[in-house]
Write a protein that holds these residues in place. Sequence first.
Motif, mmCIF file in Angstrom:
data_model
loop_
_atom_site.group_PDB
_atom_site.id
_atom_site.type_symbol
_atom_site.label_atom_id
_atom_site.label_comp_id
_atom_site.label_asym_id
_atom_site.label_seq_id
_atom_site.Cartn_x
_atom_site.Cartn_y
_atom_site.Cartn_z
ATOM 1 N N MET A 14 0.853 -1.177 0.000
ATOM 2 C CA MET A 14 0.000 0.000 0.000
ATOM 3 C C MET A 14 0.895 1.235 0.000
ATOM 4 S SD MET A 14 -3.261 0.754 -0.087
ATOM 5 C CE MET A 14 -3.882 -0.869 0.247
ATOM 6 N N ARG A 15 0.610 2.151 -0.901
ATOM 7 C CA ARG A 15 1.430 3.354 -1.058
ATOM 8 C C ARG A 15 0.767 4.553 -0.378
ATOM 9 N NH1 ARG A 15 4.340 4.446 -6.525
ATOM 10 N NH2 ARG A 15 3.817 2.256 -6.536
ATOM 11 N N LEU A 16 1.598 5.391 0.246
ATOM 12 C CA LEU A 16 1.099 6.628 0.839
ATOM 13 C C LEU A 16 0.835 7.660 -0.250
ATOM 14 C CD1 LEU A 16 3.461 6.880 3.896
ATOM 15 C CD2 LEU A 16 0.973 6.923 4.014
ATOM 16 N N VAL A 17 -0.276 8.360 -0.124
ATOM 17 C CA VAL A 17 -0.657 9.431 -1.047
ATOM 18 C C VAL A 17 -0.912 10.666 -0.200
ATOM 19 C CG1 VAL A 17 -2.363 10.178 -2.758
ATOM 20 C CG2 VAL A 17 -1.702 7.752 -2.613
ATOM 21 N N ARG A 18 -0.233 11.766 -0.520
ATOM 22 C CA ARG A 18 -0.317 12.937 0.369
ATOM 23 C C ARG A 18 -1.729 13.474 0.523
ATOM 24 N NH1 ARG A 18 3.280 15.654 -3.588
ATOM 25 N NH2 ARG A 18 1.921 16.695 -5.063
ATOM 26 N N GLU A 19 -2.541 13.407 -0.525
ATOM 27 C CA GLU A 19 -3.917 13.928 -0.437
ATOM 28 C C GLU A 19 -4.812 13.069 0.447
ATOM 29 O OE1 GLU A 19 -1.934 15.329 -4.074
ATOM 30 O OE2 GLU A 19 -2.358 13.295 -3.363
ATOM 31 N N LYS A 20 -4.368 11.854 0.759
ATOM 32 C CA LYS A 20 -5.154 10.939 1.593
ATOM 33 C C LYS A 20 -4.561 10.773 2.988
ATOM 34 C CE LYS A 20 -6.555 8.037 -2.304
ATOM 35 N NZ LYS A 20 -6.510 6.656 -2.842
ATOM 36 N N SER A 21 -3.401 11.393 3.225
ATOM 37 C CA SER A 21 -2.631 11.124 4.442
ATOM 38 C C SER A 21 -2.795 12.172 5.529
ATOM 39 C CB SER A 21 -1.136 11.044 4.104
ATOM 40 O OG SER A 21 -0.848 9.949 3.287
ATOM 41 N N LEU A 22 -2.471 11.732 6.739
ATOM 42 C CA LEU A 22 -2.417 12.583 7.925
ATOM 43 C C LEU A 22 -1.303 12.033 8.809
ATOM 44 C CD1 LEU A 22 -5.329 13.965 9.953
ATOM 45 C CD2 LEU A 22 -3.702 12.535 11.158
ATOM 46 N N ALA A 55 8.099 10.489 3.303
ATOM 47 C CA ALA A 55 8.365 11.756 2.613
ATOM 48 C C ALA A 55 8.422 11.564 1.101
ATOM 49 C CB ALA A 55 9.675 12.363 3.120
ATOM 50 N N TYR A 56 9.160 10.559 0.642
ATOM 51 C CA TYR A 56 9.299 10.374 -0.801
ATOM 52 C C TYR A 56 8.026 9.849 -1.446
ATOM 53 C CZ TYR A 56 14.168 11.701 -0.947
ATOM 54 O OH TYR A 56 15.336 12.425 -0.895
ATOM 55 N N GLU A 57 7.232 9.066 -0.718
ATOM 56 C CA GLU A 57 5.947 8.650 -1.280
ATOM 57 C C GLU A 57 5.012 9.846 -1.399
ATOM 58 O OE1 GLU A 57 4.324 4.954 0.371
ATOM 59 O OE2 GLU A 57 6.384 4.252 0.611
ATOM 60 N N TRP A 58 5.026 10.736 -0.412
ATOM 61 C CA TRP A 58 4.216 11.955 -0.514
ATOM 62 C C TRP A 58 4.701 12.830 -1.654
ATOM 63 C CZ3 TRP A 58 4.451 13.230 5.410
ATOM 64 C CH2 TRP A 58 3.484 12.468 6.093
ATOM 65 N N LEU A 59 6.004 12.917 -1.845
ATOM 66 C CA LEU A 59 6.551 13.758 -2.918
ATOM 67 C C LEU A 59 6.260 13.179 -4.300
ATOM 68 C CD1 LEU A 59 9.896 14.776 -1.269
ATOM 69 C CD2 LEU A 59 8.174 16.357 -2.163
ATOM 70 N N GLU A 60 6.378 11.889 -4.436
ATOM 71 C CA GLU A 60 5.995 11.137 -5.624
ATOM 72 C C GLU A 60 6.904 11.303 -6.834
ATOM 73 O OE1 GLU A 60 1.911 10.124 -8.086
ATOM 74 O OE2 GLU A 60 1.923 11.796 -6.682
ATOM 75 N N ARG A 61 7.388 12.504 -7.115
ATOM 76 C CA ARG A 61 8.192 12.725 -8.321
ATOM 77 C C ARG A 61 9.198 13.851 -8.100
ATOM 78 N NH1 ARG A 61 4.180 13.253 -12.760
ATOM 79 N NH2 ARG A 61 5.922 14.049 -13.943
ATOM 80 N N CYS A 62 10.257 13.842 -8.922
ATOM 81 C CA CYS A 62 11.318 14.831 -8.742
ATOM 82 C C CYS A 62 11.169 16.043 -9.663
ATOM 83 C CB CYS A 62 12.685 14.188 -8.961
ATOM 84 S SG CYS A 62 12.980 13.672 -10.652
ATOM 85 N N ASP A 63 10.255 15.996 -10.616
ATOM 86 C CA ASP A 63 10.120 17.115 -11.554
ATOM 87 C C ASP A 63 8.973 18.056 -11.188
ATOM 88 O OD1 ASP A 63 8.087 15.354 -12.152
ATOM 89 O OD2 ASP A 63 8.407 15.385 -14.325
#
Length: 192
Positions: A1-9, A160-168
């Motif tokens: 299961m992946r963390l998604v910032r819009e769904k996280s707290l 942190a990196y799962e919330w960030l998702e991408r470098c661009d």
Amino acid sequence: MRLVREKSLLLIVDLQAGLLPVLDGGEQAVGEASWLGGVASALEVPVWLTEQYPAGLGGSEPRLREALEGALYWEKSRFDAHAEPDFAKALAQSGRHQVVLCGAEAHVCVLQTGLGLREAGYEVFWLAEATVSRRREEASLARRRIERAGAWAVSADMAAYEWLERCDDARFRDVHRRFLKPRSPRPLRFFD
């Protein structure tokens, strides 16, 4: 299961000044929780903190309060924060279904909160290096138990990196510049 910032707290349980001196790994827990809380705030992931009986145990550790200015604080008397009706209602209304969980003590308030969240259908991510107890063995038992209940162990960097998702993305550059530079060396304390 992946963390998604819009769904996280991010939920920091009872990292309070009165408890800190007796916690095995307490200093590291405060550092990791503060760091991830800063990343969360920059990415608009809500940060909530609970305080168990602050009149006797003191409020949240001052470094947390300083680092997490926009956080929401919950005073509680139950070990399971989700058993507090106002907390449970606010969490449901937030629309956030992924809870990154950390704090103290791992085998009491953090575990019971995690179990309550799982029972209510939330995805729980146990922030391993920021979840501590007085005795390391009890933190280890709590982690194994919550994982059997369906939670996932994560590190602060993983979240942190799962919330960030991408470098661009412009957010990556901003957060990376402010938070993701190499931190001072610290012993990683992942409890088995």
